[in-house]
Motif scaffolding. Sequence first.
Motif, short mmCIF file in Angstrom:
data_model
loop_
_atom_site.label_atom_id
_atom_site.label_comp_id
_atom_site.label_asym_id
_atom_site.label_seq_id
_atom_site.Cartn_x
_atom_site.Cartn_y
_atom_site.Cartn_z
N GLN A 9 -7.52 4.75 19.13
CA GLN A 9 -8.66 5.33 18.43
C GLN A 9 -8.22 6.26 17.30
OE1 GLN A 9 -11.92 4.54 18.87
NE2 GLN A 9 -12.24 5.80 17.04
N PHE A 10 -7.10 6.95 17.50
CA PHE A 10 -6.65 7.89 16.46
C PHE A 10 -6.25 7.13 15.19
CE2 PHE A 10 -2.57 6.78 18.35
CZ PHE A 10 -1.72 6.71 17.27
N ALA A 11 -5.74 5.89 15.36
CA ALA A 11 -5.37 5.08 14.19
C ALA A 11 -6.61 4.69 13.41
CB ALA A 11 -4.60 3.84 14.64
N ILE A 12 -7.66 4.31 14.14
CA ILE A 12 -8.93 3.96 13.48
C ILE A 12 -9.49 5.18 12.77
CG2 ILE A 12 -11.33 3.30 13.89
CD1 ILE A 12 -10.40 1.51 16.14
N GLN A 13 -9.49 6.33 13.47
CA GLN A 13 -10.05 7.54 12.87
C GLN A 13 -9.27 7.96 11.64
OE1 GLN A 13 -12.98 8.85 14.13
NE2 GLN A 13 -12.92 9.89 12.13
N GLY A 14 -7.95 7.76 11.69
CA GLY A 14 -7.12 8.11 10.54
C GLY A 14 -7.53 7.31 9.31
N MET A 15 -7.80 6.01 9.49
CA MET A 15 -8.22 5.18 8.36
C MET A 15 -9.62 5.57 7.89
SD MET A 15 -6.80 1.31 8.98
CE MET A 15 -6.92 1.24 10.76
N LEU A 16 -10.50 5.89 8.83
CA LEU A 16 -11.85 6.29 8.45
C LEU A 16 -11.83 7.56 7.60
CD1 LEU A 16 -13.84 5.66 11.77
CD2 LEU A 16 -13.81 4.24 9.72
N ASP A 17 -10.93 8.48 7.95
CA ASP A 17 -10.86 9.75 7.23
C ASP A 17 -9.99 9.67 5.98
OD1 ASP A 17 -12.44 10.84 9.21
OD2 ASP A 17 -10.73 11.63 10.36
N GLY A 18 -8.98 8.81 6.00
CA GLY A 18 -7.99 8.81 4.93
C GLY A 18 -8.31 7.91 3.75
N ILE A 19 -9.31 7.05 3.88
CA ILE A 19 -9.63 6.11 2.80
C ILE A 19 -11.01 6.42 2.24
CG2 ILE A 19 -10.14 3.67 2.31
CD1 ILE A 19 -7.97 2.93 4.28
N VAL A 41 1.61 3.30 7.21
CA VAL A 41 1.37 2.90 5.83
C VAL A 41 0.61 4.01 5.12
CG1 VAL A 41 -0.75 1.70 6.48
CG2 VAL A 41 0.38 1.11 4.34
N ARG A 42 0.98 4.26 3.88
CA ARG A 42 0.27 5.28 3.10
C ARG A 42 -1.14 4.77 2.81
NH1 ARG A 42 3.47 8.98 0.22
NH2 ARG A 42 1.97 8.93 -1.47
N TYR A 43 -2.10 5.66 2.89
CA TYR A 43 -3.49 5.27 2.66
C TYR A 43 -3.71 4.76 1.24
CZ TYR A 43 -4.50 7.40 7.17
OH TYR A 43 -4.52 7.70 8.51
N GLN A 44 -2.92 5.26 0.31
CA GLN A 44 -3.04 4.77 -1.07
C GLN A 44 -2.66 3.29 -1.14
OE1 GLN A 44 -0.83 7.00 -3.99
NE2 GLN A 44 -1.30 5.57 -5.65
N LYS A 45 -1.56 2.93 -0.45
CA LYS A 45 -1.14 1.54 -0.44
C LYS A 45 -2.18 0.67 0.27
CE LYS A 45 2.48 -1.64 1.06
NZ LYS A 45 3.79 -1.79 1.76
N LEU A 46 -2.72 1.18 1.38
CA LEU A 46 -3.73 0.42 2.12
C LEU A 46 -4.99 0.24 1.26
CD1 LEU A 46 -4.47 -1.00 4.71
CD2 LEU A 46 -5.21 1.20 5.66
N THR A 47 -5.31 1.28 0.50
CA THR A 47 -6.47 1.19 -0.40
C THR A 47 -6.26 0.09 -1.44
OG1 THR A 47 -7.03 3.53 -0.13
CG2 THR A 47 -7.85 2.43 -2.11
N GLU A 48 -5.04 0.01 -1.98
CA GLU A 48 -4.73 -1.03 -2.96
C GLU A 48 -4.87 -2.42 -2.35
OE1 GLU A 48 -0.84 -0.03 -4.23
OE2 GLU A 48 -1.47 1.69 -5.45
N ILE A 49 -4.42 -2.55 -1.10
CA ILE A 49 -4.53 -3.85 -0.41
C ILE A 49 -6.00 -4.20 -0.19
CG2 ILE A 49 -4.08 -5.04 1.78
CD1 ILE A 49 -1.47 -3.40 1.95
#
Length: 256
Positions: free
Chosen positions: A10-20, A106-114
């Motif tokens: 769940q923390f991985a999901i929350q990290g993406m929700l908050d970081g992107i 993975v850096r959220y910036q890179k994930l955002t680009e993907i």
Amino acid sequence: MNILIVDDEQFAIQGMLDGINWDMLGFDKVLTACSYEEAVSIVKKTYVDILVSDIEMPGESGLKLIAYMNEHSANTECIILTCHDEFDYAQTAVRLNCMEYVLKPVRYQKLTEILLRAREKVNQRRQNEQIRQYGQQFIDSLAKETKGDAVNALEMAVEYIDSHLAEELSVRDLATLCYVSADHLTRLFKKKYGMTVSEYIQEKRIRLAGELLQREDLTISMVANTVGFGNYSYFTEQFKKHYGMTPREYQKQIRK
């Protein structure tokens, strides 16, 4: 546009929700699930444009989920986000047509680009589908118009022929009257009646001649002229081909 994030942590999901910055990415819904079963349940209810999934989860794996998506939602762009760099996993992901195989962390910036690239692929597919649909609608509309024009041309030609059998009739003049080419008019007659325009005119004239010869007030010459045969010998020849007897023989037979 909808995205589904699947991870058993769940923390991985929350990290993406908050970081992107999801508003910037323009997603309508950001859906989450912690297992294969939960993800499938969501997919059955809501169309998912982009899937981001971990591989190893309790129960079925993320690769099994992507295989499910390939079967039930083939246009969904799938992205693997995992801490496992095993070659077998990556090879399976490629075979399943995954768009990306991304290793954690993975850096959220890179994930955002993907995700931006995935969104572009979805938008491009939608545009291509719209173009295909518009093209098909145009083709269907054109076909209907062409069919309507063909029916109108055929009806006009037949009506004119029926009311002008005594006159000289040419395919070219009829085609001009109906606003089509002579070849096109001939094709219409062949398709509808199984004969050329000239054959149709001849058939109509001979049949009408047979009807008129039943009248006692009309001579054979008068009938021939009435149905457009200026040459008596030619009329007799064509009449015999159709009825198996000369006009005089036919006249005698029906007047017995």
